[in-house]
Structure formats: C-alpha cells, structure tokens
Design a protein around this motif. Structure first.
Motif, mmCIF file in Angstrom:
data_model
loop_
_atom_site.group_PDB
_atom_site.id
_atom_site.type_symbol
_atom_site.label_atom_id
_atom_site.label_comp_id
_atom_site.label_asym_id
_atom_site.label_seq_id
_atom_site.Cartn_x
_atom_site.Cartn_y
_atom_site.Cartn_z
ATOM 1 N N SER A 46 0.821 -1.200 0.000
ATOM 2 C CA SER A 46 0.000 0.000 0.000
ATOM 3 C C SER A 46 0.859 1.257 0.000
ATOM 4 C CB SER A 46 -0.990 -0.002 1.165
ATOM 5 O OG SER A 46 -0.320 -0.174 2.378
ATOM 6 N N ALA A 47 2.026 1.218 0.626
ATOM 7 C CA ALA A 47 2.914 2.374 0.595
ATOM 8 C C ALA A 47 3.517 2.544 -0.786
ATOM 9 C CB ALA A 47 4.021 2.202 1.629
ATOM 10 N N GLU A 48 3.731 1.460 -1.483
ATOM 11 C CA GLU A 48 4.338 1.488 -2.804
ATOM 12 C C GLU A 48 3.411 2.094 -3.840
ATOM 13 O OE1 GLU A 48 4.827 -2.233 -5.343
ATOM 14 O OE2 GLU A 48 6.793 -1.990 -4.401
ATOM 15 N N ASP A 49 2.137 1.880 -3.718
ATOM 16 C CA ASP A 49 1.210 2.366 -4.736
ATOM 17 C C ASP A 49 -0.081 2.846 -4.073
ATOM 18 O OD1 ASP A 49 0.257 1.050 -7.988
ATOM 19 O OD2 ASP A 49 -0.399 2.838 -6.941
ATOM 20 N N ASP A 50 -0.086 4.104 -3.692
ATOM 21 C CA ASP A 50 -1.238 4.664 -2.989
ATOM 22 C C ASP A 50 -2.514 4.602 -3.817
ATOM 23 O OD1 ASP A 50 0.295 5.198 -0.764
ATOM 24 O OD2 ASP A 50 0.699 7.272 -1.329
ATOM 25 N N ASP A 51 -2.386 4.782 -5.136
ATOM 26 C CA ASP A 51 -3.559 4.733 -6.000
ATOM 27 C C ASP A 51 -4.200 3.348 -5.973
ATOM 28 O OD1 ASP A 51 -5.400 5.734 -8.055
ATOM 29 O OD2 ASP A 51 -4.284 4.421 -9.436
ATOM 30 N N LEU A 52 -3.383 2.323 -6.054
ATOM 31 C CA LEU A 52 -3.898 0.952 -6.015
ATOM 32 C C LEU A 52 -4.526 0.650 -4.659
ATOM 33 C CD1 LEU A 52 -4.098 -1.327 -8.032
ATOM 34 C CD2 LEU A 52 -1.903 -2.174 -7.245
ATOM 35 N N ALA A 53 -3.919 1.129 -3.603
ATOM 36 C CA ALA A 53 -4.479 0.937 -2.266
ATOM 37 C C ALA A 53 -5.821 1.643 -2.130
ATOM 38 C CB ALA A 53 -3.505 1.441 -1.208
ATOM 39 N N ALA A 54 -5.930 2.845 -2.691
ATOM 40 C CA ALA A 54 -7.202 3.585 -2.646
ATOM 41 C C ALA A 54 -8.270 2.862 -3.464
ATOM 42 C CB ALA A 54 -7.002 5.008 -3.157
ATOM 43 N N ARG A 55 -7.892 2.336 -4.631
ATOM 44 C CA ARG A 55 -8.850 1.581 -5.449
ATOM 45 C C ARG A 55 -9.320 0.343 -4.709
ATOM 46 N NH1 ARG A 55 -5.685 0.968 -10.792
ATOM 47 N NH2 ARG A 55 -6.812 -0.995 -10.831
ATOM 48 N N PHE A 56 -8.370 -0.364 -4.078
ATOM 49 C CA PHE A 56 -8.724 -1.551 -3.309
ATOM 50 C C PHE A 56 -9.746 -1.199 -2.235
ATOM 51 C CE2 PHE A 56 -8.192 -3.963 0.596
ATOM 52 C CZ PHE A 56 -8.450 -5.248 0.157
ATOM 53 N N LYS A 57 -9.469 -0.153 -1.485
ATOM 54 C CA LYS A 57 -10.368 0.245 -0.404
ATOM 55 C C LYS A 57 -11.762 0.557 -0.944
ATOM 56 C CE LYS A 57 -10.942 3.433 3.428
ATOM 57 N NZ LYS A 57 -10.428 4.588 4.136
ATOM 58 N N ASP A 58 -11.823 1.313 -2.019
ATOM 59 C CA ASP A 58 -13.112 1.678 -2.613
ATOM 60 C C ASP A 58 -13.863 0.445 -3.116
ATOM 61 O OD1 ASP A 58 -15.169 3.436 -3.656
ATOM 62 O OD2 ASP A 58 -14.282 3.090 -5.645
ATOM 63 N N LEU A 59 -13.190 -0.395 -3.880
ATOM 64 C CA LEU A 59 -13.846 -1.575 -4.451
ATOM 65 C C LEU A 59 -14.257 -2.583 -3.382
ATOM 66 C CD1 LEU A 59 -11.529 -2.083 -7.540
ATOM 67 C CD2 LEU A 59 -13.928 -1.360 -7.587
ATOM 68 N N SER A 60 -13.439 -2.737 -2.358
ATOM 69 C CA SER A 60 -13.760 -3.729 -1.322
ATOM 70 C C SER A 60 -14.903 -3.262 -0.418
ATOM 71 C CB SER A 60 -12.518 -4.057 -0.489
ATOM 72 O OG SER A 60 -12.079 -2.927 0.230
ATOM 73 N N GLN A 61 -15.183 -1.962 -0.412
ATOM 74 C CA GLN A 61 -16.236 -1.430 0.452
ATOM 75 C C GLN A 61 -17.484 -0.982 -0.309
ATOM 76 O OE1 GLN A 61 -14.356 1.662 2.773
ATOM 77 N NE2 GLN A 61 -13.019 0.225 3.809
ATOM 78 N N ASN A 62 -17.399 -0.848 -1.614
ATOM 79 C CA ASN A 62 -18.511 -0.274 -2.386
ATOM 80 C C ASN A 62 -18.867 -1.091 -3.615
ATOM 81 O OD1 ASN A 62 -18.749 2.230 -0.791
ATOM 82 N ND2 ASN A 62 -16.689 2.589 -1.552
ATOM 83 N N GLY A 63 -18.869 -2.399 -3.483
ATOM 84 C CA GLY A 63 -19.170 -3.252 -4.623
ATOM 85 C C GLY A 63 -20.653 -3.396 -4.897
ATOM 86 N N ASN A 64 -20.971 -3.784 -6.125
ATOM 87 C CA ASN A 64 -22.353 -4.055 -6.520
ATOM 88 C C ASN A 64 -22.501 -5.450 -7.126
ATOM 89 O OD1 ASN A 64 -21.096 -3.678 -8.977
ATOM 90 N ND2 ASN A 64 -22.561 -2.193 -9.758
ATOM 91 N N SER A 65 -21.443 -6.243 -7.099
ATOM 92 C CA SER A 65 -21.430 -7.563 -7.711
ATOM 93 C C SER A 65 -22.134 -8.577 -6.818
ATOM 94 C CB SER A 65 -19.977 -7.994 -7.930
ATOM 95 O OG SER A 65 -19.926 -9.289 -8.443
ATOM 96 N N THR A 66 -22.958 -9.412 -7.433
ATOM 97 C CA THR A 66 -23.596 -10.517 -6.715
ATOM 98 C C THR A 66 -23.568 -11.769 -7.583
ATOM 99 O OG1 THR A 66 -25.842 -10.201 -7.558
ATOM 100 C CG2 THR A 66 -25.217 -8.907 -5.625
ATOM 101 N N CYS A 67 -23.831 -12.896 -6.994
ATOM 102 C CA CYS A 67 -23.831 -14.162 -7.732
ATOM 103 C C CYS A 67 -25.217 -14.575 -8.229
ATOM 104 C CB CYS A 67 -23.271 -15.276 -6.844
ATOM 105 S SG CYS A 67 -21.510 -15.118 -6.566
ATOM 106 N N SER A 68 -26.198 -13.746 -8.088
ATOM 107 C CA SER A 68 -27.558 -14.141 -8.456
ATOM 108 C C SER A 68 -27.755 -14.205 -9.968
ATOM 109 C CB SER A 68 -28.572 -13.156 -7.864
ATOM 110 O OG SER A 68 -28.551 -11.937 -8.575
#
Length: 188
Positions: A35-57
């Motif tokens: 996360s220190a190496e790539d702040d942008d990737l860490a920010a994307r991870f945080k956003d995607l892991s907390q704000n997803g819309n994907s389901t298996c239905s």
C-alpha cells in the motif's frame, strides 16, 4: 562542476539507502509495503472492497444486458477481497493490456465489456479450440471461469472463447487470464 558531481553522488547514495530501507520494509511487512508502494492501487482496493455491486444471483447476470454501457460491475461477489492478491492480479493483468476486452482490474469491469464477452459465451469452438477451453476448465484455480455459474462464469467463459478463437490463446494462457481475473475475493 565538482559541486554538481558531488550532489549527484549524494543523490545516488541517498536513493540507494532509500531502496534498502524500502526492501527491508517489504520483507518485514509486505502488506504495508504494497500500500505504501502504490497509494492509488491501495485507494482503489479500499473503494472496491467497500462499495461493490457484484452478486452471484441469476438476476444480476440478466441485468448486465440492461446496464448503461458506462456503468461498472465492482467488488467481490463471494468473499472479502485481499489486498495482496488484488495487487498481484492487477499487476499480472498488465501483460494483456493490448487486448481491450480483457478487463485490467478483476473487481472493476465496465458493463459494456461484460456484455461484449457474454456475446461469445455460446460460440461453438473447433476441435482444437475446444481442447484449449477444456484444458482451462480442468486446470484453472476455480476449475472454470469462476467458482460458481454466475455472471462471471458467462463473462469470463465468453472471454476465453473469444481469446481462443480470435487470438489463438492456448489453454495455459486462458488459465492465466482466469486465475488473474478471479473476482470471488479471498486469496489463493
């Protein structure tokens, strides 16, 4: 001129020391180093892991056809995302960036790309092409394009058929794409 040379040498020494400190940090705490190496990737991870819309239905699979082209399918559908694995996947997928239909982020897929891939799901492959697809089914981490027959199964199954038919991907390359594109969450 000597002053410039001295400053350049000091910069090299300081840069070398910074590199050693960074490498030692990675060895001791790889999760923090990423996360220190790539702040942008860490920010994307945080956003995607907390704000997803994907389901298996099954309804979600059907809804892809009516999603606006600019909308995105985001996040994990089964298990929580893991930062280390996410970074490995995004970095690994860069080798396929010349093929636009391969999503560069397994947890952030444009609806238009998903629709394009699904269109190939029912493509009939030739004998050798089918062998490549069958190899991928038997050898990928999930034993198929996804862990269950959800929207990802059709999207990445169609993607594989497209890549085999149009780009002559081998079964081994499809395994690589599927493993790097696994969006179920969790690690390996």
């Amino acid at each position: 001129m000597n002053r410039t040379l001295c400053l350049n040498r000091r910069s090299v020494v300081q840069g070398g020391l910074f590199g050693v400190v960074t490498i030692l940090g990675i060895l001791h705490r790889p999760d923090r180093a990423i996360s220190a190496e790539d702040d942008d990737l860490a920010a994307r991870f945080k956003d995607l892991s907390q704000n997803g819309n994907s389901t298996c239905s099954a309804k979600f699979t059907d809804s892809i056809a009516t999603m606006p082209a600019m909308s995105r399918i985001r996040g994990s559908c089964c298990s929580p995302m893991e930062m280390k694995r996410y970074v490995e996947q995004v970095r690994g997928l860069t080798k396929y960036r010349a093929i636009p239909i391969i999503p560069p982020d397994p947890y952030d897929i444009p609806a238009a790309t998903a629709r394009q891939s699904i269109a190939y799901y029912d493509l009939q492959l030739t004998g050798d092409e089918q062998k490549a697809y069958d190899y991928a089914m038997a050898n990928s981490n999930e034993k198929g394009p996804c862990c269950c027959q959800c929207w990802r199964w059709k999207v990445f199954g169609g993607l594989a058929k497209y890549l085999i038919h149009e780009h002559r991907f081998s079964g081994e390359k499809i395994v690589d794409v599927w493993n790097l594109s696994d969006g179920c969450g969790g690690g390996l």
